[in-house]
Design a protein around this motif. Structure first.
Motif, PDB file in Angstrom:
ATOM      1  N   ASP A  14      -3.099   7.315  -1.941  1.00 35.19           N
ATOM      2  CA  ASP A  14      -3.948   7.873  -0.889  1.00 35.19           C
ATOM      3  C   ASP A  14      -5.378   7.333  -0.927  1.00 35.19           C
ATOM      4  N   THR A  15      -6.039   7.423  -2.058  1.00 31.19           N
ATOM      5  CA  THR A  15      -7.444   7.003  -2.152  1.00 31.19           C
ATOM      6  C   THR A  15      -7.598   5.514  -1.876  1.00 31.19           C
ATOM      7  N   ALA A  16      -6.730   4.694  -2.460  1.00 38.15           N
ATOM      8  CA  ALA A  16      -6.819   3.241  -2.250  1.00 38.15           C
ATOM      9  C   ALA A  16      -6.555   2.883  -0.793  1.00 38.15           C
ATOM     10  N   LEU A  17      -5.606   3.552  -0.152  1.00 30.63           N
ATOM     11  CA  LEU A  17      -5.311   3.270   1.257  1.00 30.63           C
ATOM     12  C   LEU A  17      -6.451   3.725   2.161  1.00 30.63           C
ATOM     13  N   ALA A  18      -7.039   4.871   1.852  1.00 32.53           N
ATOM     14  CA  ALA A  18      -8.178   5.340   2.649  1.00 32.53           C
ATOM     15  C   ALA A  18      -9.339   4.357   2.529  1.00 32.53           C
ATOM     16  N   ARG A  19      -9.582   3.870   1.331  1.00 34.77           N
ATOM     17  CA  ARG A  19     -10.666   2.899   1.114  1.00 34.77           C
ATOM     18  C   ARG A  19     -10.372   1.597   1.865  1.00 34.77           C
ATOM     19  N   LEU A  20      -9.130   1.125   1.781  1.00 34.37           N
ATOM     20  CA  LEU A  20      -8.715  -0.095   2.474  1.00 34.37           C
ATOM     21  C   LEU A  20      -8.880   0.074   3.987  1.00 34.37           C
ATOM     22  N   ASP A  21      -8.473   1.215   4.510  1.00 37.86           N
ATOM     23  CA  ASP A  21      -8.571   1.493   5.938  1.00 37.86           C
ATOM     24  C   ASP A  21     -10.032   1.468   6.397  1.00 37.86           C
ATOM     25  N   ARG A  22     -10.910   2.083   5.627  1.00 38.79           N
ATOM     26  CA  ARG A  22     -12.339   2.098   5.991  1.00 38.79           C
ATOM     27  C   ARG A  22     -12.937   0.703   5.921  1.00 38.79           C
ATOM     28  N   ALA A  23     -12.594  -0.054   4.871  1.00 33.94           N
ATOM     29  CA  ALA A  23     -13.156  -1.401   4.693  1.00 33.94           C
ATOM     30  C   ALA A  23     -12.722  -2.350   5.807  1.00 33.94           C
ATOM     31  N   ALA A  24     -11.517  -2.150   6.322  1.00 36.30           N
ATOM     32  CA  ALA A  24     -10.979  -3.061   7.328  1.00 36.30           C
ATOM     33  C   ALA A  24     -11.263  -2.611   8.758  1.00 36.30           C
ATOM     34  N   TRP A  25     -11.977  -1.487   8.909  1.00 32.36           N
ATOM     35  CA  TRP A  25     -12.246  -0.989  10.260  1.00 32.36           C
ATOM     36  C   TRP A  25     -12.903  -2.079  11.103  1.00 32.36           C
ATOM     37  N   SER A  26     -12.418  -2.226  12.338  1.00 33.04           N
ATOM     38  CA  SER A  26     -12.962  -3.228  13.246  1.00 33.04           C
ATOM     39  C   SER A  26     -12.657  -2.813  14.682  1.00 33.04           C
ATOM     40  N   PRO A  27     -13.568  -3.091  15.617  1.00 34.90           N
ATOM     41  CA  PRO A  27     -13.267  -2.809  17.024  1.00 34.90           C
ATOM     42  C   PRO A  27     -12.159  -3.710  17.570  1.00 34.90           C
ATOM     43  N   LEU A  32     -10.754   4.510  17.380  1.00 33.61           N
ATOM     44  CA  LEU A  32     -11.591   5.599  16.891  1.00 33.61           C
ATOM     45  C   LEU A  32     -12.890   5.025  16.341  1.00 33.61           C
ATOM     46  N   PRO A  33     -13.963   5.819  16.338  1.00 38.95           N
ATOM     47  CA  PRO A  33     -15.228   5.322  15.780  1.00 38.95           C
ATOM     48  C   PRO A  33     -15.096   5.014  14.288  1.00 38.95           C
ATOM     49  N   ARG A  34     -16.017   4.207  13.780  1.00 38.55           N
ATOM     50  CA  ARG A  34     -16.046   3.881  12.354  1.00 38.55           C
ATOM     51  C   ARG A  34     -16.100   5.180  11.551  1.00 38.55           C
ATOM     52  N   PRO A  35     -15.238   5.325  10.538  1.00 42.90           N
ATOM     53  CA  PRO A  35     -15.239   6.551   9.737  1.00 42.90           C
ATOM     54  C   PRO A  35     -16.558   6.742   8.990  1.00 42.90           C
ATOM     55  N   GLU A  36     -17.000   7.978   8.946  1.00 45.10           N
ATOM     56  CA  GLU A  36     -18.233   8.344   8.243  1.00 45.10           C
ATOM     57  C   GLU A  36     -17.908   9.447   7.239  1.00 45.10           C
ATOM     58  N   PRO A  37     -18.689   9.548   6.163  1.00 46.46           N
ATOM     59  CA  PRO A  37     -18.455  10.633   5.194  1.00 46.46           C
ATOM     60  C   PRO A  37     -18.667  11.988   5.854  1.00 46.46           C
ATOM     61  N   PRO A  38     -18.012  13.043   5.438  1.00 48.53           N
ATOM     62  CA  PRO A  38     -17.011  13.064   4.379  1.00 48.53           C
ATOM     63  C   PRO A  38     -15.703  12.455   4.892  1.00 48.53           C
ATOM     64  N   ILE A  82       5.807   1.393  15.305  1.00 45.70           N
ATOM     65  CA  ILE A  82       4.784   1.028  14.339  1.00 45.70           C
ATOM     66  C   ILE A  82       3.508   1.695  14.820  1.00 45.70           C
ATOM     67  N   GLN A  83       2.965   2.597  14.016  1.00 40.57           N
ATOM     68  CA  GLN A  83       1.816   3.394  14.438  1.00 40.57           C
ATOM     69  C   GLN A  83       0.575   3.089  13.616  1.00 40.57           C
ATOM     70  N   GLY A  84       0.635   2.026  12.869  1.00 36.92           N
ATOM     71  CA  GLY A  84      -0.505   1.559  12.099  1.00 36.92           C
ATOM     72  C   GLY A  84      -0.086   0.327  11.323  1.00 36.92           C
ATOM     73  N   PHE A  85      -0.946  -0.692  11.306  1.00 30.67           N
ATOM     74  CA  PHE A  85      -0.616  -1.943  10.616  1.00 30.67           C
ATOM     75  C   PHE A  85      -1.930  -2.593  10.210  1.00 30.67           C
ATOM     76  N   LEU A  86      -2.060  -2.907   8.937  1.00 33.45           N
ATOM     77  CA  LEU A  86      -3.316  -3.467   8.465  1.00 33.45           C
ATOM     78  C   LEU A  86      -3.076  -4.404   7.290  1.00 33.45           C
ATOM     79  N   VAL A  87      -3.753  -5.534   7.319  1.00 28.62           N
ATOM     80  CA  VAL A  87      -3.795  -6.458   6.184  1.00 28.62           C
ATOM     81  C   VAL A  87      -5.267  -6.684   5.856  1.00 28.62           C
ATOM     82  N   ALA A  88      -5.620  -6.501   4.589  1.00 32.88           N
ATOM     83  CA  ALA A  88      -7.005  -6.690   4.155  1.00 32.88           C
ATOM     84  C   ALA A  88      -7.465  -8.109   4.461  1.00 32.88           C
ATOM     85  N   GLU A  89      -8.728  -8.242   4.802  1.00 34.51           N
ATOM     86  CA  GLU A  89      -9.314  -9.540   5.161  1.00 34.51           C
ATOM     87  C   GLU A  89      -9.000 -10.616   4.118  1.00 34.51           C
TER      88      GLU A  89
END
Length: 162
Positions: A14-27, A32-38, A82-89
């Motif tokens: 969970d934590t690693a995927l959440a971090r990966l998702d935030r790092a890869a955010w792009s328009p 959805l808008p860029r995630p912000e804390p919390p 497929i409701q989400g697909f991401l590969v790190a940069e």
């Protein structure tokens, strides 16, 4: 040569995927808008670890694909989406996306699906090229469906038989 392993996600991812998702955010791919804390957890009541395949490159999570049902209706229970697909940069251009796509197609077949669909933003040329290379075709376009960074972007519906 780095070793790529694709597996079903685990709760402890969970934590690693959440971090990966935030790092890869792009328009390019996010509506959805860029995630912000919390920050919210990656997994939720609707989609848990069993709904995700993850890609590990030398033991490091570098991607995920979320597979679900397009609706709760029994009439289309033979379809997966497929409701989400991401590969790190840093993992792009190494065949990770292609391997993940093939793994999710195999998983959908294993679940008994006869068809698979997805939605992709019209301006996401790299993703669209991958999907087309893996047999997806455009089945519909919702013109100007999203306003992203001041521009109207099409929502492209794609699908294929399994």
């Amino acid at each position: 040569m780095p070793e790529l392993h694709i597996r079903t996600a685990l709760l402890e991812d969970d934590t690693a995927l959440a971090r990966l998702d935030r790092a890869a955010w792009s328009p390019l791919h996010a509506v959805l808008p860029r995630p912000e804390p919390p920050y919210e957890p990656f997994f939720d009541d609707r989609f848990g670890p069993h709904d995700h395949l993850v890609a590990e490159l030398d033991g490091r999570l570098v991607g995920y694909v979320k597979l679900g049902f397009p609706t709760p209706l029994l009439a289309n229970a033979h379809v997966r989406q497929i409701q989400g697909f991401l590969v790190a940069e840093e993992a792009r251009g190494q065949g990770v996306g292609r391997r993940m796509m093939r793994a999710v197609l195999a998983e959908a077949r294993r679940q008994g699906a006869l068809r698979i669909t997805l939605r992709v933003l019209g301006h996401n040329t790299p993703a669209r090229a991958l999907y087309e290379a893996e047999g997806f075709v455009i089945e519909g376009v919702l013109p100007g469906e999203f306003l992203i960074d001041g521009e109207y972007v099409d929502d492209v519906l794609m699908g294929r038989s399994l």
